[in-house]
Motif scaffolding. Sequence first.
Motif, short mmCIF file in Angstrom:
data_model
loop_
_atom_site.label_atom_id
_atom_site.label_comp_id
_atom_site.label_asym_id
_atom_site.label_seq_id
_atom_site.Cartn_x
_atom_site.Cartn_y
_atom_site.Cartn_z
N MET A 1 4.83 5.62 -4.80
CA MET A 1 4.34 5.58 -3.44
C MET A 1 5.31 4.84 -2.51
N ILE A 2 5.95 3.80 -3.04
CA ILE A 2 6.92 3.05 -2.22
C ILE A 2 8.06 3.97 -1.80
N ALA A 5 6.83 6.45 0.92
CA ALA A 5 6.73 5.79 2.22
C ALA A 5 8.11 5.53 2.81
N LEU A 55 11.82 -1.05 2.43
CA LEU A 55 11.06 -0.59 1.25
C LEU A 55 12.00 -0.26 0.10
N GLN A 65 9.22 -7.77 -2.96
CA GLN A 65 8.52 -6.50 -2.87
C GLN A 65 7.04 -6.60 -2.48
N VAL A 69 5.81 -4.71 0.85
CA VAL A 69 4.83 -3.63 0.73
C VAL A 69 3.58 -3.94 1.54
N ALA A 73 2.43 -1.76 4.71
CA ALA A 73 1.09 -1.15 4.60
C ALA A 73 0.23 -1.53 5.80
N LEU A 107 -0.56 6.67 3.50
CA LEU A 107 0.57 5.85 3.07
C LEU A 107 0.20 4.38 3.02
N LEU A 111 0.22 2.34 -0.38
CA LEU A 111 1.06 1.15 -0.58
C LEU A 111 0.22 -0.03 -1.04
N THR A 114 -0.41 -0.11 -4.68
CA THR A 114 0.70 -0.46 -5.58
C THR A 114 0.78 -1.95 -5.85
#
Length: 115
Positions: A1-2, A5, A55, A65, A69, A73, A107, A111, A114
Amino acid sequence: MILIAAIAFLAMGLLALIAPQRITRMVGLSTLPMAARNEVRAVYGGFGVAMGALLLLSGRCPHWQPGVVLTVAMALLGMALGRLVAWGVDGRLERFPALFLVGEAALGIGLLLTL
């Protein structure tokens, strides 16, 4: 997903930097004065490229991270919230803003999942 995005932000950002009127044409603004082109390049272009790059780079800095994230997000969910407010105030949501709302929410939530 990262990665998804990041690619979405980079694509939007690069398009806005290169052809800002392609972005605004989607919401009914076909011509822009110079100051408005500058604004689109800055907000959609520069911001988009920066978020996409951040990202991507966050994968090389694992201690960064989660913060990156979460921040991205929340930015996405803030944009989605702004569209929801506009829908409530205006009484309708046109096609492209509705699509952007769905993409931003998906998205943003993706995010968050995750983390």
